[in-house]
Design a protein around this motif. Structure first.
Motif, PDB file in Angstrom:
ATOM      1  N   MET A  20      -3.093   0.529  -3.664  1.00 47.14           N
ATOM      2  CA  MET A  20      -2.725  -0.846  -3.564  1.00 47.14           C
ATOM      3  C   MET A  20      -2.091  -1.601  -4.923  1.00 47.14           C
ATOM      4  SD  MET A  20      -3.830  -2.267  -0.803  1.00 47.14           S
ATOM      5  CE  MET A  20      -4.449  -4.177  -1.112  1.00 47.14           C
TER       6      MET A  20
ATOM      7  N   TYR B  69      -9.989   1.661   5.145  1.00 49.07           N
ATOM      8  CA  TYR B  69     -10.428   0.929   4.031  1.00 49.07           C
ATOM      9  C   TYR B  69     -10.225  -0.598   4.537  1.00 49.07           C
ATOM     10  CZ  TYR B  69      -9.059   5.052   1.490  1.00 49.07           C
ATOM     11  OH  TYR B  69      -8.805   6.170   0.942  1.00 49.07           O
TER      12      TYR B  69
ATOM     13  N   SER C 188      -9.194  -6.880  -3.639  1.00 51.02           N
ATOM     14  CA  SER C 188      -8.038  -5.430  -3.206  1.00 51.02           C
ATOM     15  C   SER C 188      -8.953  -4.510  -3.503  1.00 51.02           C
ATOM     16  CB  SER C 188      -7.098  -5.894  -4.245  1.00 51.02           C
ATOM     17  OG  SER C 188      -6.209  -6.862  -3.756  1.00 51.02           O
TER      18      SER C 188
ATOM     19  N   ALA D  50       1.094  -1.262  -0.050  1.00 56.06           N
ATOM     20  CA  ALA D  50       0.143   0.003   0.015  1.00 56.06           C
ATOM     21  C   ALA D  50       1.053   1.214  -0.054  1.00 56.06           C
ATOM     22  CB  ALA D  50      -1.213  -0.021   1.174  1.00 56.06           C
TER      23      ALA D  50
ATOM     24  N   LEU E  47     -10.457  -0.841  -2.709  1.00 59.13           N
ATOM     25  CA  LEU E  47     -10.395  -0.092  -1.455  1.00 59.13           C
ATOM     26  C   LEU E  47     -11.571   0.342  -0.997  1.00 59.13           C
ATOM     27  CD1 LEU E  47      -7.023   1.693  -2.187  1.00 59.13           C
ATOM     28  CD2 LEU E  47      -7.241   0.361  -0.448  1.00 59.13           C
TER      29      LEU E  47
ATOM     30  N   GLU F 269      -4.543  -8.097   7.720  1.00 63.55           N
ATOM     31  CA  GLU F 269      -4.462  -7.459   6.364  1.00 63.55           C
ATOM     32  C   GLU F 269      -5.988  -7.241   5.937  1.00 63.55           C
ATOM     33  OE1 GLU F 269      -1.793  -8.822   3.813  1.00 63.55           O
ATOM     34  OE2 GLU F 269      -0.026  -8.653   5.109  1.00 63.55           O
ATOM     35  N   LYS F 270      -7.017  -7.073   6.601  1.00 70.68           N
ATOM     36  CA  LYS F 270      -8.481  -7.035   6.299  1.00 70.68           C
ATOM     37  C   LYS F 270      -8.771  -5.578   6.228  1.00 70.68           C
ATOM     38  CE  LYS F 270     -10.245 -11.466   7.182  1.00 70.68           C
ATOM     39  NZ  LYS F 270     -11.164 -12.540   7.985  1.00 70.68           N
TER      40      LYS F 270
ATOM     41  N   LEU G 185     -10.294  -4.142   3.100  1.00 76.15           N
ATOM     42  CA  LEU G 185      -9.680  -5.135   1.856  1.00 76.15           C
ATOM     43  C   LEU G 185     -10.234  -6.313   1.802  1.00 76.15           C
ATOM     44  CD1 LEU G 185      -5.848  -4.053   2.755  1.00 76.15           C
ATOM     45  CD2 LEU G 185      -7.570  -2.898   1.540  1.00 76.15           C
TER      46      LEU G 185
END
Length: 1623
Positions: free
Chosen positions: A1126, A1165, A1171, A1116, A1173, A1151-1152, A1167
């Motif tokens: 991204m 955001y 991917s 990112a 945003l 990483e969500k 994710l």
């Protein structure tokens, strides 16, 4: 102890060091048995308590040993009484710091005992005199048995019960048999004595024995005692007294009934002329040799009868008591003076060293075997002496002799390393100073510094455990660098350390030793997990030495050696029995127990009576069973139980008094005979003496709280006591009696009821226990009470008393902090809150935790005024809700009201309160914190600072693991790797460094260019490939982790100053993004370019931040134009847009979620796999620029930090919700980390970190403080309203209600507020704006009642000021000053005409202004210049300038004086009529200086100043002197004087209400800077010159102590002479 002895102790040499006497006055009282009962009772009742109180005020324990009191004849069946008395006299002579022996001599010579032991040769000489008298020979041989186990053999008088078993049986049903046995022994005893005396007389006449040998058969117990008590006395060391009672013409009253009580008589009632002759001889010797120590008192008989109720007899006893008291006081004072003359401030250290040296010598004296083990250890130390090496670890099961080995090592290592070797030995847990790691390190550091002649650690280093650990580690390096004498540190029994300060985690212990420094430690294999911790930190097996059981051969040698020391031997059968037992166990402790049992065995003891246990605990149980059989189970179990239940052991005096409070013990003792006095009931001292003698060496003496106390020999002895005697119920009883004793419940003559079985009535008797005040004098605290009472009350379940007497008692809290430190006090609170759920106790505990950092930095002792004011200012919030806290606050208020020194008394709560999210503050840096890094498991925190220092903390207990010193510049990057074993750091000093976090040592340093760290800094370690990636702007380097060798470098044209870099996970790539969205993918192993892409839509964008998403193999990237992208490895990207430049990016662990910070906002955001945003609907808003954010581990919470100094906690479940706002950092927040529910915040602007809890009791939330990040503040006269610009929107003005903690109004000003002022009487609020306008609001309606534009070019209003009459308003613009006429809110025009206008030179920037009622204006400039404008002239008067920006101008209420303050250390009091300063005050703090605001008191006698060093100071205008300094944790932004004192606002948003009191007479030792690191002086103008007029503080105090009159003059005279400075 002379200088040579002290040097030997510092070096760790084993010499015969004289041990200083403990703080005990122990006096043996000798008298005959029956005729001195009245005297002994009178002394017990009247004299002893007075002497005891006298001793307590001198810090001494007073103990009387009266072996005659309360004892029946039946207790002397073993004939040991005389020996025990003589042992007690020896003990008094060894211990007593004062008189040791008092004899009461009357007209009785006293009981003449038969010798218990007679040497073989002598006995057989006496026996031979009756060779023809078989009856006499048989009688002697029936009672004297030969013991061939003694060396040489002896004949021993058998216990009376051997032939008369009913002698000691006092059961009612055996009364007749008992009386018959007593009569029989009386006759037999006389016969035996006559036989021995006749034979001895004959033997002496024949020259077979000496006269003294003969005399012992005629000698009375009293003469034995007097001989012992007066032995080896010298005229200059007189420690005894003799009181002779003279009864005139006593022999003339032979026919009186009382006659036999006062004179020796034979069995037939006639005078014992032999005894009387011996008494006459004894008195003659006393009068001849010791007349100076003699006191003669006459006791009159009335017609041959003693009338105990007569006035004359009462006068005799009173005179005796008075003479006794005066004599003993004089002796005590003489001894104490001699001791104190010889003492110095290091005496505590030498007492500790002497203690450990003596113990080591004792262990070594009987040491044998283990030669191979000792040799191996000594070879290791010799081999490692010139290189870096690991500590050596000795381990083995309990009882295997580790302590003896460590003691022997202390002797042996000097032989292998050289004579000059310094050996520091601590047998941990054997003294109070060696039981806590903090105190252990303190004494060790002092010993090493003195031994090597280094400077001693400063007070604040000693006070702080973390600072002391740092000092300890650096001290070892300093010793090594000296490269002369070796240093060996021997720490025995790490498992005996208290767990406080995380001692068992061993962060304090260096895991590597530099050359010339050696560490040898020992521990049990399983206790406290210490050995496992050591094996993780020190994996090398060659460092470990296991102690195996002793071989049978060595066991035989030990037994032989031990027997030799007591001049004993065993029969073959007995010896084999001992060795057979040892073969099954092999432990030295077991051998010791077996020996102590066997040394009691006589050669004639039947085999059936011999017993040796098969294991250590079994042996201990057998010992206790034997003691029970002889002394009774109740006395044994209770005495041992009290010792085991004590916190640090009990002194003999304490234990005897505690047993005297125990009704069960007294009931058991007095079940067959009555106490000698029904008004006084105590434990007969002989009973305890007999028990202690039989326990022997298993009752050990150690030091605690400055006094010798008794403890059990080994942990297994304690365990068996708990097993046998301390059930839950019995344990509670023991603690209850201990609590009563240390509380002083039954002292000072208060009587306690008891029902004795024999009397069948309830007595109300004085138990004669000592008083237990908290303080014995002004400077002498009761350390024993401070230590024991909390522990006893808690374990007795008396929680209400604990809260009232201890935890809720402010005097106790202050006293304990001053005496033993805040850590010791907090242990009492921890113990309570662990067992009892009590919110008010927890609040007080948390308040103390918040105060702790301040206390640690106090020099010269703890300032009690700080404690009282801090507690009041933190707990006032809760005083209505919690009665206990209300009472505590009331105590603080009363103390402040009575304080003899200048002091602020808080009238409300205004410091960070307890119970909220803030837990504590971590310090250790001198500059701002630039980087924080958590270990992957979240247990270790590593932080780096602008000063180059890095500190590693264990977050589980908030303790310092290491302080890493090496970098010389700001630390920018840290990476913790290898499961917390190592870390890499990068700094502006242009180095990368690899650290071993187990040892705290640097492994290597790599030089590399970090010039571009300002733009971008990154440090990443690939643990799979052992590669370090280091990025500094456009330069990327890779290094081999193992050796620091270079791998590759990237610095080609694809990189520029805009480049941001990310390292993806293992088997992935290295990515860079540069201007225009240029993406480069690099090979991680070679540094070669793999691919390059231009990211779509970002051709003119510059990257500002980057965050790797390793699970997704993406990054990112944030850009200056607000794009969030991204980016994939193939160059594809998805973007989103925010309004401002992206300042940071962070993702949740899964990483969500991704968060982008921009301006005052953070956007979240979501994710997904595509991917895309997807921004949440609501942006997260702060009042200032968002600087940092962090996710909780589960991703449910997001915590953000901002320039507005607020931490916000957001819930990300469903909809974003603000859960909490945490205020108290006091500076912009630039770093956040989360470990579980613990949050850590840091700032580049602060040298500290704050620890917060994300989970806390919200019911303790107090009134919300206001939030103002500017210094633009004012408040109403009553303090109910505070006005300030809104954080984040300076065009709005917040009116804050301080009573309810809410914003009352928010006023729109349409332009940024530059300054404001509250006009108190006219109730107006005036604002100066950037636009140049003045806005005036009515403070009753909050309606705008005036608006005035700047007369000119629309210049911004720089500052405003109102005259004291409130009729004039001065408004300073960039180039002019206008003075307006000011009217009330009801007037048609609030702002009237311009009364006068002054123009200022264009080159000067105005910074501060003050106006007087005559329209004269005082101006301060950014350059430090001061101009005084008057209406009479357009040109100003130029006053003496400051050397920095003028920050504050304030006029007195009579407008005759003004104060000017600046950013520098100088502030001045100006005489405005003379246009010169009267006083110049210099004040410079440790970190900050300069005045922010000020106010004159309403009577113009004082000036209050708020400074950048976060203090409020009070200055006396009478003489310019500094009266007090109060640290308030935040800058004070505004001060308003009140009738009582003042109101003030702080940057933390609290309103301070305080009363300042200034007594007319100040204590002569008062120093306002005694605990503050600052320097201060004051000058007064004197004619054309100036001179210093203020003197105080450490550096500049005269060596001569000023007289009281001079001290008072310093505060009362106008031109006093003082200089103030504090280190």
């Amino acid at each position: 102890m002379n200088a040579g002895h002290r040097d030997a102790l510092l070096q760790g040499e084993f010499r015969n060091i004289p041990v200083d006497r403990p703080n005990v006055v122990r006096v043996f009282i000798s008298s005959t048995f029956t005729d001195m009962t009245m005297e002994r009772d009178a002394l017990l009742d009247k004299a002893y308590p007075e002497v005891q109180a006298f001793c307590q005020k001198l810090g001494l324990v007073f103990e009387v040993v009266d072996m005659r009191w309360g004892v029946p004849d039946a207790l002397t069946a073993d004939h040991m009484s005389t020996e025990l008395c003589l042992r007690e006299i020896e003990s008094c002579q060894r211990m007593s710091k004062g008189p040791t022996f008092i004899a009461l001599v009357g007209n009785r010579y006293g009981y003449r005992p038969i010798p218990r032991v007679i040497e073989e040769k002598e006995f057989e000489e006496l026996l031979s005199k009756y060779s023809s008298d078989s009856k006499a020979s048989k009688l002697l041989l029936d009672w004297f048995w030969k013991d061939n186990n003694a060396i040489p053999p002896v004949y021993i008088l058998q216990p009376i019960t051997t032939h008369l078993p009913d002698y000691s049986d006092r059961c009612p049903e055996k009364q007749a048999a008992h009386e018959k046995a007593v009569q029989s022994w009386s006759e037999l005893q006389q016969q035996i004595a006559d036989l021995l005396r006749t034979a001895a007389t004959q033997a002496e006449q024949e020259g077979q024995i000496q006269k003294e040998a003969k005399h012992k058969y005629f000698k009375s117990v009293t003469e034995f005692e007097i001989d012992q008590g007066l032995r080896d006395t010298r005229e200059r060391e007189v420690h005894f007294s003799i009181f002779i009672r003279d009864v005139p013409n006593i022999q003339d009253h032979y026919d009186q009934q009382q006659f036999h009580k006062f004179i020796d008589v034979t069995n037939d009632g006639s005078i014992d002329t032999e005894a009387q002759e011996l008494l006459t001889s004894l008195k003659s010797q006393i009068i001849t040799k010791y007349s100076k120590n003699l006191h003669v008192h006459q006791m009159q008989l009335s017609n041959g009868v003693l009338d105990e109720q007569s006035e004359a007899h009462g006068e005799y006893l009173n005179n005796l008591c008075q003479s006794f008291v005066e004599d003993i006081k004089q002796q005590i004072l003489s001894r104490v003076k001699d001791c104190r003359d010889a003492r110095d401030e290091m005496n505590w250290l030498f007492e500790e060293l002497a203690h450990h040296t003596a113990l080591c010598q004792t262990k070594c004296s009987i040491f044998c075997g283990r030669a191979q083990l000792l040799a191996s250890i000594c070879r290791s130390t010799e081999r490692q002496n010139t290189c870096i090496h690991r500590p050596l670890v000795i381990h083995g099961p309990s009882g295997t002799g580790k302590t003896a080995i460590m003691s022997k090592l202390a002797e042996e290592v000097r032989k292998s390393l050289g004579k000059g070797t310094v050996v520091v030995t601590r047998l941990l847990g054997t003294s109070a100073q060696s039981s806590e790691i903090h105190s252990v390190l303190r004494s060790v550091c002092f010993q090493v510094c003195l031994a090597f002649k280094f400077k001693l650690p400063l007070a604040h280093v000693v006070n702080s455990y973390n600072e002391l650990v740092r000092f300890f580690h650096s001290l070892l390096s300093t010793v090594s660098k000296k490269n002369k004498e070796a240093l060996v540190l021997i720490f025995d029994s790490l498992d005996q350390l208290s767990s406080n300060d995380g001692a068992h985690r061993l962060h304090w212990l260096p895991k590597e030793c530099p050359p010339k420094v050696h560490l040898i430690i020992s521990t049990l294999p399983e206790e406290c997990n210490i050995l496992n911790v050591l094996q993780e930190a020190i994996p090398s097996q060659e460092c470990y030495f296991k102690v195996e059981p002793l071989s049978c051969e060595h066991g035989q040698q030990v037994i032989d050696m031990l027997l030799t020391t007591v001049r004993r031997k065993l029969t073959e059968e007995q010896q084999e029995l001992i060795l057979d037992s040892f073969r099954q166990c092999g432990q030295p402790l077991m051998l010791k127990l077996s020996f102590d049992e066997a040394k009691r065995w006589s050669s004639y003891m039947p085999a059936s009576e011999l017993y040796v246990a098969k294991g250590t605990q079994e042996a201990v149980r057998f010992l206790y069973a034997r003691l029970e059989k002889k002394h009774g189970k109740v006395l044994v179990s209770h005495a041992l139980g009290y010792i085991a239940c004590s916190r640090n052991g009990l002194s003999e005096a304490e234990l005897k008094e505690i047993l005297s409070l125990d009704d069960e013990v007294l009931g058991d003792i007095y079940q067959y005979w009555s106490p000698p006095n029904k008004d006084i009931i105590c434990l007969p001292p002989l009973l305890w003496t007999r028990l202690r003698y039989d326990i022997g060496e298993y009752l050990v003496e150690r030091q605690a709280d400055g006094f010798p106390v008794l403890g059990l020999y080994h942990r297994q002895f304690v365990e068996v006591v708990h097993e046998l005697y301390l059930t839950t119920k019995e344990k509670a009883k023991r603690h209850a009696v201990l609590a009563d004793f240390f509380k002083g419940t039954w002292s000072l003559g208060k009587r306690k009821t008891i029902t004795l079985p024999l009397l069948k009535e309830t007595l109300i008797a004085d138990r004669k226990v000592c008083a237990q005040p908290l303080k014995f004098g002004d400077d002498l605290v009761n350390l024993r009470k401070l230590s024991e009472l909390p522990h006893q009350l808690l374990n007795a379940g008396r929680i209400d008393e604990l809260k009232q007497e201890v935890l809720g008692n402010m005097e106790w809290i202050v006293c304990k902090i001053q005496a033993t430190g805040i850590k010791s006090l907090l242990e009492d609170f921890y113990a309570c809150t662990k067992q009892v759920d009590c919110p008010e106790v927890k609040l007080i505990q948390d308040a103390l935790l918040l105060i702790w950092p301040t206390i640690d930095f106090m020099e010269n002792g703890i300032d009690e005024s700080v404690l009282y004011t801090e507690m009041l200012a933190r707990l006032d919030f809760f005083k209505v809700s919690y009665p206990m806290i209300g009472e505590l606050c009331l105590q603080c208020e009363k103390w402040c009201a009575a304080c003899p020194n200048p002091i602020f008394t808080p009238l409300c709560g205004f410091f960070q309160p307890p119970g909220g999210p803030l837990r504590t503050t971590l310090t250790g840096f001198s500059k701002g914190v630039t980087v924080m890094e958590l270990s992957p498991d979240g247990t270790v925190l590593m932080a780096g600072s602008r000063d180059g220092t890095m500190i590693v903390w264990n977050l589980q207990d908030i303790e310092v693991i290491h302080t890493l010193m090496g970098h010389s510049g700001e630390v920018r990057c840290i990476k913790v790797i290898h499961n917390k074993a190592h870390a890499v750091s990068g700094s502006f000093d242009h180095t990368l460094r690899l650290w071993n976090l187990l040892t705290g040592k640097e492994i290597y340093s790599i030089p590399e260019d970090h010039s571009n760290y300002d733009h971008f800094a990154l440090l990443q370690v690939d643990e799979a490939t052992d590669v370090i990636y280091s990025v500094s702007g456009a330069q990327i380097k890779a290094w081999h982790l193992k050796n620091g060798e270079p791998l590759f470098q990237i610095s080609d044209g694809n990189l520029d100053y805009t480049t941001c870099t990310a390292v993806l996970g293992p088997n992935s790539s290295l990515l860079t993004v540069s201007f225009g969205g240029k993406l480069c993918v690099w090979d991680k192993t070679k540094g070669t370019l793999q691919n390059a892409h231009c990211l779509t839509g970002l051709s003119i964008s510059t990257p500002t931040c980057i965050f790797p998403l390793r699970n997704q193999k993406k990054v990112a990237v944030g850009f200056d134009e607000g794009f969030v992208a991204m980016v994939s490895l193939d160059g594809s990207c998805v973007t989103a847009k925010v309004n401002l430049s992206v300042t940071f990016l962070i993702a949740s662990e899964d990483e969500k979620c991704l968060v982008a910070g921009f301006g005052k906002y953070a956007r979240v955001y979501k994710l997904d796999c595509s991917s895309v945003l997807k921004a949440l609907k609501t942006d997260l808003k702060h009042g200032g620029s968002v600087q940092t954010a962090v996710f909780s581990k589960d991703g449910r919470l997001l915590i953000t930090g901002s320039n507005d100094e607020i931490i916000q906690v957001w819930s990300l479940l469903d909809n974003v919700k603000l859960m909490d706002s945490m205020k108290g950092m006091g500076v912009p927040i630039t770093s956040l980390s989360v470990s579980g529910s613990t949050l850590i915040s840091a700032s580049c602007s602060a040298y500290y970190l704050k620890i917060w809890s994300l989970v806390y009791d919200h019911q303790h939330k107090t009134i919300t403080p206001f939030h103002n990040c500017t210094a633009i503040t004012d408040l109403s006269q009553d303090g109910k309203l505070v006005c300030f610009p809104q954080t984040g929107d300076l065009e709005k003005l917040v009116i804050w209600n301080t009573e309810e903690g809410v914003a009352l109004h928010t006023l729109d000003t349409s332009s940024e507020v530059f300054c404001l002022a509250v006009v108190q009487l006219k109730k107006l609020l005036i604002c100066g704006l950037r636009s140049g306008s003045l806005l005036v609001f009515c403070m009753e309606t909050w309606q705008r009642v005036g608006c005035q534009l700047q007369p000119g070019q629309g210049e911004a209003v720089q500052c405003i000021a109102v005259s004291r009459s409130e009729a004039q308003l001065a408004v300073a613009y960039s180039s002019s000053i206008a003075v307006y006429e000011l009217h009330s809110a009801e007037a048609e025009s609030v702002l009237g005409d311009i009364l006068v206008m002054f123009h200022t030179p264009p080159r000067l920037a105005l910074s501060s202004v003050a106006v007087r009622s005559d329209c004269s204006v005082l101006l301060g400039m950014n350059t430090g210049e001061l101009h005084l404008y008057t209406a009479a002239s357009s040109l100003p008067t130029i006053l003496e300038p400051h050397d920095s920006r003028v920050t504050c101008l304030e006029t007195s209420h009579n407008e005759l004086y003004a104060l000017s303050g600046c950013e520098g250390p100088i502030q001045r009091i100006w005489n405005l009529s003379e246009q010169k300063w009267d006083y110049e005050m210099f004040y410079k703090g440790l970190f900050f200086q300069g005045v922010v605001c000020a106010a004159f008191s309403q009577d113009d006698r004082l000036v209050y100043t708020g400074s950048r060093d976060r203090t409020i100071k009070v200055w006396d205008l009478q003489n310019g002197s500094l009266l007090t300094v109060q640290y308030v944790y935040a800058e004070v932004t505004r001060i308003v004087p009140t009738v009582e004192s003042m109101l003030a606002t702080t940057r933390l948003g609290y309103l301070m209400k305080e009363r300042f009191t200034y007594p007319a007479a100040v204590h002569q030792g008062y120093n306002p800077l005694r605990n503050i690191k600052a320097s201060c002086w004051v000058r007064a103008r004197d004619g054309k010159g100036a001179r210093r007029v203020y003197a105080s503080g450490q550096n500049n105090i005269s060596k001569e102590t000023p007289k009281a009159e001079q001290i008072r003059a310093l505060f009362q005279n106008t031109m006093s002479s003082r200089l103030c400075s504090l280190l």
